[in-house]
Design a protein around this motif. Structure first.
Motif, PDB file in Angstrom:
ATOM      1  N   GLU A  58       4.446  -1.701   5.419  1.00  0.00           N
ATOM      2  CA  GLU A  58       3.252  -2.390   5.914  1.00  0.00           C
ATOM      3  C   GLU A  58       2.640  -1.695   7.135  1.00  0.00           C
ATOM      4  OE1 GLU A  58       4.606  -6.386   6.512  1.00  0.00           O
ATOM      5  OE2 GLU A  58       4.503  -6.858   4.370  1.00  0.00           O
ATOM      6  N   SER A  59       3.303  -0.663   7.644  1.00  0.00           N
ATOM      7  CA  SER A  59       2.803   0.019   8.836  1.00  0.00           C
ATOM      8  C   SER A  59       1.834   1.131   8.452  1.00  0.00           C
ATOM      9  CB  SER A  59       3.964   0.597   9.643  1.00  0.00           C
ATOM     10  OG  SER A  59       4.606   1.609   8.904  1.00  0.00           O
ATOM     11  N   ASP A  60       1.007   1.507   9.413  1.00  0.00           N
ATOM     12  CA  ASP A  60       0.062   2.597   9.216  1.00  0.00           C
ATOM     13  C   ASP A  60       0.654   3.886   9.773  1.00  0.00           C
ATOM     14  OD1 ASP A  60      -1.940   1.025   8.052  1.00  0.00           O
ATOM     15  OD2 ASP A  60      -2.671   0.400  10.029  1.00  0.00           O
ATOM     16  N   ILE A  61       0.393   4.978   9.098  1.00  0.00           N
ATOM     17  CA  ILE A  61       0.812   6.290   9.578  1.00  0.00           C
ATOM     18  C   ILE A  61      -0.456   7.094   9.841  1.00  0.00           C
ATOM     19  CG2 ILE A  61       1.987   8.444   9.002  1.00  0.00           C
ATOM     20  CD1 ILE A  61       3.919   6.933   7.324  1.00  0.00           C
ATOM     21  N   GLU A  62      -0.479   7.751  10.968  1.00  0.00           N
ATOM     22  CA  GLU A  62      -1.641   8.543  11.353  1.00  0.00           C
ATOM     23  C   GLU A  62      -1.874   9.671  10.345  1.00  0.00           C
ATOM     24  OE1 GLU A  62      -2.699  11.503  15.024  1.00  0.00           O
ATOM     25  OE2 GLU A  62      -1.501   9.720  15.471  1.00  0.00           O
ATOM     26  N   PRO A  63      -3.106   9.801   9.854  1.00  0.00           N
ATOM     27  CA  PRO A  63      -3.407  10.881   8.909  1.00  0.00           C
ATOM     28  C   PRO A  63      -3.084  12.249   9.511  1.00  0.00           C
ATOM     29  CG  PRO A  63      -5.228   9.335   9.029  1.00  0.00           C
ATOM     30  CD  PRO A  63      -4.258   8.958  10.119  1.00  0.00           C
ATOM     31  N   ASP A  64      -2.532  13.108   8.712  1.00  0.00           N
ATOM     32  CA  ASP A  64      -2.206  14.494   9.074  1.00  0.00           C
ATOM     33  C   ASP A  64      -1.125  14.643  10.139  1.00  0.00           C
ATOM     34  OD1 ASP A  64      -3.915  15.544   7.171  1.00  0.00           O
ATOM     35  OD2 ASP A  64      -5.618  15.569   8.551  1.00  0.00           O
ATOM     36  N   ILE A  65      -0.445  13.567  10.512  1.00  0.00           N
ATOM     37  CA  ILE A  65       0.614  13.693  11.517  1.00  0.00           C
ATOM     38  C   ILE A  65       1.788  14.510  10.974  1.00  0.00           C
ATOM     39  CG2 ILE A  65       1.869  11.556  10.973  1.00  0.00           C
ATOM     40  CD1 ILE A  65       2.080  11.230  14.100  1.00  0.00           C
ATOM     41  N   LEU A  66       1.926  14.545   9.653  1.00  0.00           N
ATOM     42  CA  LEU A  66       3.011  15.316   9.034  1.00  0.00           C
ATOM     43  C   LEU A  66       2.503  16.600   8.372  1.00  0.00           C
ATOM     44  CD1 LEU A  66       5.087  12.431   7.431  1.00  0.00           C
ATOM     45  CD2 LEU A  66       5.529  13.646   9.565  1.00  0.00           C
ATOM     46  N   LYS A  67       1.298  17.019   8.717  1.00  0.00           N
ATOM     47  CA  LYS A  67       0.713  18.220   8.118  1.00  0.00           C
ATOM     48  C   LYS A  67       1.654  19.404   8.324  1.00  0.00           C
ATOM     49  CE  LYS A  67      -3.531  20.845   7.837  1.00  0.00           C
ATOM     50  NZ  LYS A  67      -4.905  20.949   8.282  1.00  0.00           N
ATOM     51  N   GLY A  68       1.968  20.090   7.231  1.00  0.00           N
ATOM     52  CA  GLY A  68       2.865  21.239   7.293  1.00  0.00           C
ATOM     53  C   GLY A  68       4.332  20.885   7.140  1.00  0.00           C
ATOM     54  N   LYS A 100       7.443  19.636   5.049  1.00  0.00           N
ATOM     55  CA  LYS A 100       7.835  19.556   3.646  1.00  0.00           C
ATOM     56  C   LYS A 100       8.808  18.406   3.466  1.00  0.00           C
ATOM     57  CE  LYS A 100       7.070  24.404   2.772  1.00  0.00           C
ATOM     58  NZ  LYS A 100       7.631  25.669   2.326  1.00  0.00           N
ATOM     59  N   VAL A 101       8.579  17.625   2.424  1.00  0.00           N
ATOM     60  CA  VAL A 101       9.427  16.462   2.170  1.00  0.00           C
ATOM     61  C   VAL A 101       9.838  16.410   0.702  1.00  0.00           C
ATOM     62  CG1 VAL A 101       8.377  15.092   4.025  1.00  0.00           C
ATOM     63  CG2 VAL A 101       7.466  14.933   1.700  1.00  0.00           C
ATOM     64  N   ALA A 102      10.925  15.713   0.463  1.00  0.00           N
ATOM     65  CA  ALA A 102      11.389  15.443  -0.898  1.00  0.00           C
ATOM     66  C   ALA A 102      11.900  14.012  -0.908  1.00  0.00           C
ATOM     67  CB  ALA A 102      12.499  16.406  -1.292  1.00  0.00           C
ATOM     68  N   VAL A 103      11.430  13.229  -1.861  1.00  0.00           N
ATOM     69  CA  VAL A 103      11.811  11.820  -1.930  1.00  0.00           C
ATOM     70  C   VAL A 103      12.572  11.575  -3.230  1.00  0.00           C
ATOM     71  CG1 VAL A 103      10.981   9.438  -2.018  1.00  0.00           C
ATOM     72  CG2 VAL A 103       9.820  11.108  -0.556  1.00  0.00           C
ATOM     73  N   CYS A 104      13.734  10.978  -3.079  1.00  0.00           N
ATOM     74  CA  CYS A 104      14.536  10.548  -4.221  1.00  0.00           C
ATOM     75  C   CYS A 104      14.701   9.040  -4.071  1.00  0.00           C
ATOM     76  CB  CYS A 104      15.892  11.237  -4.215  1.00  0.00           C
ATOM     77  SG  CYS A 104      16.966  10.744  -5.580  1.00  0.00           S
ATOM     78  N   ALA A 105      14.139   8.303  -5.011  1.00  0.00           N
ATOM     79  CA  ALA A 105      14.197   6.838  -4.954  1.00  0.00           C
ATOM     80  C   ALA A 105      15.367   6.345  -5.796  1.00  0.00           C
ATOM     81  CB  ALA A 105      12.894   6.247  -5.471  1.00  0.00           C
ATOM     82  N   LYS A 134       2.983   7.254   1.360  1.00  0.00           N
ATOM     83  CA  LYS A 134       2.711   7.249   2.802  1.00  0.00           C
ATOM     84  C   LYS A 134       2.923   8.648   3.409  1.00  0.00           C
ATOM     85  CE  LYS A 134       3.408   2.901   4.910  1.00  0.00           C
ATOM     86  NZ  LYS A 134       2.142   2.887   5.420  1.00  0.00           N
ATOM     87  N   LEU A 135       3.954   9.331   2.965  1.00  0.00           N
ATOM     88  CA  LEU A 135       4.194  10.682   3.469  1.00  0.00           C
ATOM     89  C   LEU A 135       3.054  11.620   3.071  1.00  0.00           C
ATOM     90  CD1 LEU A 135       8.025  10.970   2.744  1.00  0.00           C
ATOM     91  CD2 LEU A 135       6.929  10.655   4.977  1.00  0.00           C
ATOM     92  N   ALA A 136       2.600  11.507   1.826  1.00  0.00           N
ATOM     93  CA  ALA A 136       1.481  12.335   1.364  1.00  0.00           C
ATOM     94  C   ALA A 136       0.212  11.999   2.143  1.00  0.00           C
ATOM     95  CB  ALA A 136       1.256  12.132  -0.134  1.00  0.00           C
ATOM     96  N   ASP A 137      -0.028  10.722   2.365  1.00  0.00           N
ATOM     97  CA  ASP A 137      -1.206  10.300   3.138  1.00  0.00           C
ATOM     98  C   ASP A 137      -1.161  10.833   4.574  1.00  0.00           C
ATOM     99  OD1 ASP A 137      -2.105   8.949   0.915  1.00  0.00           O
ATOM    100  OD2 ASP A 137      -1.604   6.947   1.678  1.00  0.00           O
ATOM    101  N   ALA A 138       0.053  11.065   5.079  1.00  0.00           N
ATOM    102  CA  ALA A 138       0.212  11.580   6.436  1.00  0.00           C
ATOM    103  C   ALA A 138       0.183  13.108   6.468  1.00  0.00           C
ATOM    104  CB  ALA A 138       1.524  11.063   7.039  1.00  0.00           C
ATOM    105  N   GLY A 139      -0.083  13.727   5.315  1.00  0.00           N
ATOM    106  CA  GLY A 139      -0.245  15.175   5.272  1.00  0.00           C
ATOM    107  C   GLY A 139       0.990  15.960   4.890  1.00  0.00           C
ATOM    108  N   ALA A 140       2.078  15.298   4.541  1.00  0.00           N
ATOM    109  CA  ALA A 140       3.298  16.013   4.172  1.00  0.00           C
ATOM    110  C   ALA A 140       3.110  16.775   2.865  1.00  0.00           C
ATOM    111  CB  ALA A 140       4.468  15.036   4.036  1.00  0.00           C
TER     112      ALA A 140
END
Length: 124
Positions: free
Chosen positions: A9-19, A21-26, A45-51
């Motif tokens: 439910e929280s907001d993440i600042e756009p592009d804060i994670l630009k550059g 690299k992430v991998a998500v395993c659910a 959310k990670l993609a929206d933050a630029g990851a």
């Protein structure tokens, strides 16, 4: 799950994670209606933050068995992020001759992008 509610439910600042690299395993069970929803939300959310995606989003279903898919995903990520010489250090510190091979069946429940395949070295 309830422990993911505040984050989802929280907001993440756009592009804060630009550059970054992430991998998500659910992890979840397809017996539940919101199968892997927390992981899906996290990836979005990670993609929206630029990851940037290191490996394709992967769902592991407890209802069908987790050992193979989870092990394959973990080995893939290990191969992508650990420097190759680290295995030599592990071998010498543990006084072992062989570290488990990282063979991955690409067709088995793992959806991995061509780019990740190109950078992944699989021992035969």
């Amino acid at each position: 799950p309830g422990n993911a509610k505040v984050f989802s439910e929280s907001d993440i600042e756009p592009d804060i994670l630009k550059g970054t690299k992430v991998a998500v395993c659910a992890l979840g069970s397809s017996l539940y209606p919101d199968f892997c929803k927390a992981g899906i939300t996290l990836e979005r959310k990670l993609a929206d933050a630029g990851a940037q995606t290191l490996a394709s989003f992967t769902k592991v279903d407890d209802a069908t068995g987790t050992d193979g898919p989870l092990s394959d995903w973990t080995q893939l990520i290990q191969r992508l992020i650990l420097p190759p010489k680290l295995e030599d250090i592990i071998r010498s510190n543990l006084n072992v001759q062989t570290v488990t091979k990282h063979n991955i069946d690409w067709q088995k429940q793992l959806d991995v992008t061509e780019e990740v395949k190109r950078y992944t070295h699989v021992d035969s």
